[in-house]
Design an enzyme around this catalytic site. Sequence first.
Site, PDB file in Angstrom:
ATOM      1  N   GLY A  69     118.470  84.404  69.998  1.00  0.00           N
ATOM      2  CA  GLY A  69     118.237  84.758  71.386  1.00  0.00           C
ATOM      3  C   GLY A  69     117.102  85.741  71.593  1.00  0.00           C
ATOM      4  O   GLY A  69     116.707  86.007  72.716  1.00  0.00           O
ATOM      5  N   ARG A 104     114.751  78.836  58.891  1.00  0.00           N
ATOM      6  CA  ARG A 104     115.173  78.081  60.073  1.00  0.00           C
ATOM      7  C   ARG A 104     116.549  78.592  60.470  1.00  0.00           C
ATOM      8  O   ARG A 104     117.517  78.450  59.723  1.00  0.00           O
ATOM      9  CB  ARG A 104     115.209  76.585  59.787  1.00  0.00           C
ATOM     10  CG  ARG A 104     115.424  75.774  61.048  1.00  0.00           C
ATOM     11  CD  ARG A 104     115.167  74.300  60.800  1.00  0.00           C
ATOM     12  NE  ARG A 104     115.404  73.554  62.010  1.00  0.00           N
ATOM     13  CZ  ARG A 104     116.599  73.106  62.397  1.00  0.00           C
ATOM     14  NH1 ARG A 104     117.663  73.320  61.654  1.00  0.00           N
ATOM     15  NH2 ARG A 104     116.728  72.429  63.521  1.00  0.00           N
ATOM     16  N   GLU A 143     104.704  80.093  61.078  1.00  0.00           N
ATOM     17  CA  GLU A 143     104.956  81.288  60.263  1.00  0.00           C
ATOM     18  C   GLU A 143     104.424  81.074  58.846  1.00  0.00           C
ATOM     19  O   GLU A 143     103.768  81.955  58.283  1.00  0.00           O
ATOM     20  CB  GLU A 143     106.451  81.584  60.170  1.00  0.00           C
ATOM     21  CG  GLU A 143     107.083  82.125  61.404  1.00  0.00           C
ATOM     22  CD  GLU A 143     108.579  82.370  61.243  1.00  0.00           C
ATOM     23  OE1 GLU A 143     109.187  82.784  62.239  1.00  0.00           O
ATOM     24  OE2 GLU A 143     109.150  82.148  60.153  1.00  0.00           O
ATOM     25  N   ASP A 203     119.851  76.730  60.093  1.00  0.00           N
ATOM     26  CA  ASP A 203     120.271  76.322  58.750  1.00  0.00           C
ATOM     27  C   ASP A 203     121.025  77.398  57.977  1.00  0.00           C
ATOM     28  O   ASP A 203     122.032  77.109  57.337  1.00  0.00           O
ATOM     29  CB  ASP A 203     119.056  75.894  57.920  1.00  0.00           C
ATOM     30  CG  ASP A 203     118.446  74.599  58.404  1.00  0.00           C
ATOM     31  OD1 ASP A 203     119.058  73.917  59.244  1.00  0.00           O
ATOM     32  OD2 ASP A 203     117.337  74.270  57.943  1.00  0.00           O
ATOM     33  N   THR A 204     120.521  78.624  57.984  1.00  0.00           N
ATOM     34  CA  THR A 204     121.087  79.624  57.072  1.00  0.00           C
ATOM     35  C   THR A 204     121.354  80.985  57.695  1.00  0.00           C
ATOM     36  O   THR A 204     121.704  81.928  56.992  1.00  0.00           O
ATOM     37  CB  THR A 204     120.171  79.853  55.857  1.00  0.00           C
ATOM     38  OG1 THR A 204     118.933  80.400  56.302  1.00  0.00           O
ATOM     39  CG2 THR A 204     119.951  78.574  55.074  1.00  0.00           C
TER      40      THR A 204
END
Length: 158
Positions: free
Chosen positions: A52, A23, A87, A26-27
Amino acid sequence: MSSLPMSTQLGASSSYDVFLSYRVADTHNNFTYNLHRSLLHKGIKTYLYRRGEELPLPMLLKVIEESRISIIVFTNNYASSDWCLMELVKILQCRESKQQIVWPVYYEVDPLDIRNQKGSFGEALANHECKFKDDMGKVWRWRAGLTEASNLSGCYSI
């Protein structure tokens, strides 16, 4: 920041050694970016989504299919993204049909919360059930995928 490219252009060669599922919010700027950079330094061709970047779903699924390994970086908010869950399902299908290696990384999250869909995972899936009430099969596949993936041996990062 390093001058390394975030990912190899899709047009040049569409197969990767590693696909990173995570995600972005998040990271991206810490753990996943550093993991990606380390893999590239080792000469491992790794796909990392760029902020983007507009990658149509069919192209993304093709990148997953053609990768040899998928690394899933689970975070507390992973399940809130229907994109991440799509995914995940594709990655697990490739594990079954193509014997793709799947390696989960549990980043500040307990695999039991994923497996039992507790805490943020339970909340996210309840929200998806409301959002996709006309396509509950999709949510059931996501739930099954989270359970399956959380049963795999992986790496813990706390």
